[in-house]
Design an enzyme around this catalytic site. Structure first.
Site, PDB file in Angstrom:
ATOM      1  N   ALA A  72       0.872  -1.179   0.000  1.00 52.03           N
ATOM      2  CA  ALA A  72       0.000   0.000   0.000  1.00 52.03           C
ATOM      3  C   ALA A  72       0.904   1.223   0.000  1.00 52.03           C
ATOM      4  O   ALA A  72       2.076   1.148   0.399  1.00 52.03           O
ATOM      5  CB  ALA A  72      -0.869  -0.028   1.245  1.00 52.03           C
ATOM      6  N   GLY A  92       0.596  -5.050   0.743  1.00 52.35           N
ATOM      7  CA  GLY A  92      -0.576  -5.103  -0.137  1.00 52.35           C
ATOM      8  C   GLY A  92      -0.299  -5.799  -1.460  1.00 52.35           C
ATOM      9  O   GLY A  92      -1.229  -6.287  -2.113  1.00 52.35           O
ATOM     10  N   GLU A 147      -0.669  -9.363  -0.770  1.00 52.51           N
ATOM     11  CA  GLU A 147      -2.107  -9.574  -0.566  1.00 52.51           C
ATOM     12  C   GLU A 147      -2.871  -9.576  -1.895  1.00 52.51           C
ATOM     13  O   GLU A 147      -3.810 -10.348  -2.079  1.00 52.51           O
ATOM     14  CB  GLU A 147      -2.650  -8.506   0.398  1.00 52.51           C
ATOM     15  N   GLU A 189       4.368  -5.283   7.267  1.00 49.06           N
ATOM     16  CA  GLU A 189       3.584  -4.228   7.916  1.00 49.06           C
ATOM     17  C   GLU A 189       4.036  -3.903   9.333  1.00 49.06           C
ATOM     18  O   GLU A 189       3.979  -2.748   9.760  1.00 49.06           O
ATOM     19  CB  GLU A 189       2.098  -4.603   7.928  1.00 49.06           C
TER      20      GLU A 189
HETATM   21  N1  CO8 Z   1       4.592   3.133  -0.678  1.00 48.94           N
HETATM   22  C1  CO8 Z   1       5.000   4.299  -1.206  1.00 48.94           C
HETATM   23  N2  CO8 Z   1       6.163   4.435  -1.864  1.00 48.94           N
HETATM   24  C2  CO8 Z   1       6.938   3.347  -1.991  1.00 48.94           C
HETATM   25  C3  CO8 Z   1       6.573   2.097  -1.463  1.00 48.94           C
HETATM   26  C4  CO8 Z   1       5.331   2.014  -0.783  1.00 48.94           C
HETATM   27  N3  CO8 Z   1       4.875   0.859  -0.279  1.00 48.94           N
HETATM   28  N4  CO8 Z   1       7.558   1.227  -1.720  1.00 48.94           N
HETATM   29  C5  CO8 Z   1       8.496   1.887  -2.410  1.00 48.94           C
HETATM   30  N5  CO8 Z   1       8.128   3.173  -2.562  1.00 48.94           N
HETATM   31  C6  CO8 Z   1       8.861   4.238  -3.241  1.00 48.94           C
HETATM   32  C7  CO8 Z   1      10.040   4.721  -2.405  1.00 48.94           C
HETATM   33  O1  CO8 Z   1       9.614   5.663  -1.436  1.00 48.94           O
HETATM   34  C8  CO8 Z   1      10.939   5.308  -3.474  1.00 48.94           C
HETATM   35  O2  CO8 Z   1      10.436   6.582  -3.802  1.00 48.94           O
HETATM   36  P1  CO8 Z   1      11.483   7.814  -4.093  1.00 48.94           P
HETATM   37  O3  CO8 Z   1      12.297   7.364  -5.273  1.00 48.94           O
HETATM   38  O4  CO8 Z   1      10.578   8.955  -4.382  1.00 48.94           O
HETATM   39  O5  CO8 Z   1      12.296   7.953  -2.852  1.00 48.94           O
HETATM   40  C9  CO8 Z   1      10.707   4.403  -4.660  1.00 48.94           C
HETATM   41  O6  CO8 Z   1       9.473   3.736  -4.411  1.00 48.94           O
HETATM   42  C10 CO8 Z   1      11.784   3.347  -4.808  1.00 48.94           C
HETATM   43  O7  CO8 Z   1      11.906   2.648  -3.580  1.00 48.94           O
HETATM   44  P2  CO8 Z   1      13.305   2.434  -2.814  1.00 48.94           P
HETATM   45  O8  CO8 Z   1      14.239   3.548  -3.123  1.00 48.94           O
HETATM   46  O9  CO8 Z   1      12.996   2.174  -1.375  1.00 48.94           O
HETATM   47  O10 CO8 Z   1      13.796   1.114  -3.551  1.00 48.94           O
HETATM   48  P3  CO8 Z   1      14.805   0.013  -2.961  1.00 48.94           P
HETATM   49  O11 CO8 Z   1      15.165  -0.864  -4.097  1.00 48.94           O
HETATM   50  O12 CO8 Z   1      15.885   0.631  -2.161  1.00 48.94           O
HETATM   51  O13 CO8 Z   1      13.877  -0.845  -1.932  1.00 48.94           O
HETATM   52  C11 CO8 Z   1      11.895  -2.002  -1.222  1.00 48.94           C
HETATM   53  C12 CO8 Z   1      12.792  -1.587  -2.412  1.00 48.94           C
HETATM   54  C13 CO8 Z   1      12.643  -2.977  -0.314  1.00 48.94           C
HETATM   55  C14 CO8 Z   1      10.651  -2.662  -1.786  1.00 48.94           C
HETATM   56  C15 CO8 Z   1      11.534  -0.742  -0.408  1.00 48.94           C
HETATM   57  O14 CO8 Z   1      11.018   0.260  -1.305  1.00 48.94           O
HETATM   58  C16 CO8 Z   1      10.483  -0.977   0.640  1.00 48.94           C
HETATM   59  O15 CO8 Z   1      10.775  -1.512   1.691  1.00 48.94           O
HETATM   60  N6  CO8 Z   1       9.238  -0.528   0.374  1.00 48.94           N
HETATM   61  C17 CO8 Z   1       8.161  -0.602   1.320  1.00 48.94           C
HETATM   62  C18 CO8 Z   1       7.654  -2.017   1.430  1.00 48.94           C
HETATM   63  C19 CO8 Z   1       6.569  -2.088   2.458  1.00 48.94           C
HETATM   64  O16 CO8 Z   1       6.751  -1.831   3.635  1.00 48.94           O
HETATM   65  N7  CO8 Z   1       5.385  -2.459   2.013  1.00 48.94           N
HETATM   66  C20 CO8 Z   1       4.247  -2.606   2.870  1.00 48.94           C
HETATM   67  C21 CO8 Z   1       3.467  -1.337   2.852  1.00 48.94           C
HETATM   68  S1  CO8 Z   1       2.190  -1.404   4.044  1.00 48.94           S
HETATM   69  C22 CO8 Z   1       1.022  -2.332   3.337  1.00 48.94           C
HETATM   70  O17 CO8 Z   1       1.087  -2.754   2.201  1.00 48.94           O
HETATM   71  C23 CO8 Z   1      -0.095  -2.609   4.255  1.00 48.94           C
HETATM   72  C24 CO8 Z   1      -1.409  -2.918   3.623  1.00 48.94           C
HETATM   73  C25 CO8 Z   1      -2.468  -2.714   4.657  1.00 48.94           C
HETATM   74  C26 CO8 Z   1      -2.674  -1.260   4.870  1.00 48.94           C
HETATM   75  C27 CO8 Z   1      -3.816  -0.980   5.742  1.00 48.94           C
HETATM   76  C28 CO8 Z   1      -4.563   0.280   5.354  1.00 48.94           C
HETATM   77  C29 CO8 Z   1      -4.735   1.225   6.458  1.00 48.94           C
END
Ligand code: CO8
Length: 261
Positions: A66, A111, A114, A134
């Site tokens: 998400a 997500g 999911e 999460e």
């Molecule tokens: N949301 C928003 N932006 C994201 C997300 C995300 N989930 N994942 C990556 N991005 C963005 C980064 O912020 C970055 O943006 P920018 O270039 O502007 O800085 C760009 O994508 C590239 O990402 P990275 O530079 O971090 O890329 P890396 O190769 O270094 O890392 C990863 C890749 C490991 C995937 C890393 O991006 C990461 O850890 N992302 C988050 C993963 C995560 O925690 N996902 C779970 C999110 S929570 C969720 O899904 C819960 C669902 C239930 C929600 C309930 C509703 C209330």
């Protein structure tokens, strides 16, 4: 509806949905979920499509979760609404009459994992990474993950993945039953299409009802699920496909199936 966050295409009976926000690793914001919901509703009406493949744009991610930037300042009421919106969209995908295959081309986190689990089958590229991170963010999986993950891999492994937030690679996802197949990255789409075509060559009315029997039956007590299965079985006997499939077997020829939904 004009799509800005997803791409939709159709060819040879297969619908293709691509989550298209590669700069944010295809993270799901509210707008993307709305578009996905709209696409699912349109696909549900299309008898010309018998399978759907969902993937992510770019080299790196299926869906990295998400959208954290959009979630950060949500109130509890907004968070609940966001979670319910995604749950409804994913349920709509799960209940499509077509077979839905996730082509997991990279990160399938939160997500994203999911969404993949709401699909019928998951084909993973060797580069794919699955996980429910999460708890790293102070939340829990809320796009259906606490329910679909244990149903797919069992409670013990699901709890470990959710509690530790540790991602797993494609091989491990296959070992625990989260991925159906692991393939070379360059062969991912072709393998998904081959799998879709193999299924599409069968009696699709039966496939579609088998999907409903598995999905809905899992949420019933066993005796009710058996009765439901028998009802769906009986429904097959209202179709030409059942006559054709059985006649073709007895006449030692290939069946030509026509019915769908
Ligand atoms: N949301 C928003 N932006 C994201 C997300 C995300 N989930 N994942 C990556 N991005 C963005 C980064 O912020 C970055 O943006 P920018 O270039 O502007 O800085 C760009 O994508 C590239 O990402 P990275 O530079 O971090 O890329 P890396 O190769 O270094 O890392 C990863 C890749 C490991 C995937 C890393 O991006 C990461 O850890 N992302 C988050 C993963 C995560 O925690 N996902 C779970 C999110 S929570 C969720 O899904 C819960 C669902 C239930 C929600 C309930 C509703 C209330």
């Amino acid at each position: 509806m004009q799509y800005e966050n997803i791409l939709f295409a159709a060819k040879d009976g297969i619908g293709y949905i691509t989550i298209n926000r590669p700069k944010a690793l295809n993270a799901l914001n509210g707008e993307t979920l709305d578009e996905l919901g709209n696409a699912a509703a349109c696909i549900a009406e299309r008898k010309d499509l018998r399978a759907v493949i969902i993937t992510g744009a770019g080299e790196k991610a299926f869906v990295a979760g998400a959208d954290i930037a959009q979630m950060r300042d949500q109130s509890p009421a907004e968070a609940k609404q966001f979670s319910r919106k995604a749950q409804k969209v994913f349920s709509a995908i799960e209940h499509l009459p077509q077979v839905v295959i996730a082509a997991v081309n990279g990160f399938a986190l939160g997500g994203g994992c999911e969404l993949a689990m709401a699909c019928d089958l998951r084909v993973a590229s060797e580069k794919a990474k699955f996980g429910q991170p999460e708890v790293n963010l102070g939340i829990l999986p809320s796009f259906g993950g606490t329910q679909r993950l244990p149903r797919l891999v069992g409670r013990g492994i699901a709890k470990e993945l959710i509690f530790t937030a540790e991602p797993i690679d494609a091989g491990e996802a296959w070992r625990i039953g989260l991925a159906n197949r692991v393939v070379k990255p360059e062969e991912l789409m072709e393998q998904c299409e081959n799998l879709a075509k193999k299924i599409m060559s069968k009696g699709m009315f039966g496939v579609s009802l088998a999907k409903a029997a598995v999905n809905d039956g899992m949420n019933m007590d066993t005796e009710s699920a058996f009765k439901y299965e028998a009802e769906l079985f009986a429904l097959c006997f209202t179709t030409e496909d059942q006559k054709e499939g059985m006649s073709a077997f007895l006449e030692k020829r290939s069946a030509e199936f026509r019915d769908f939904f």
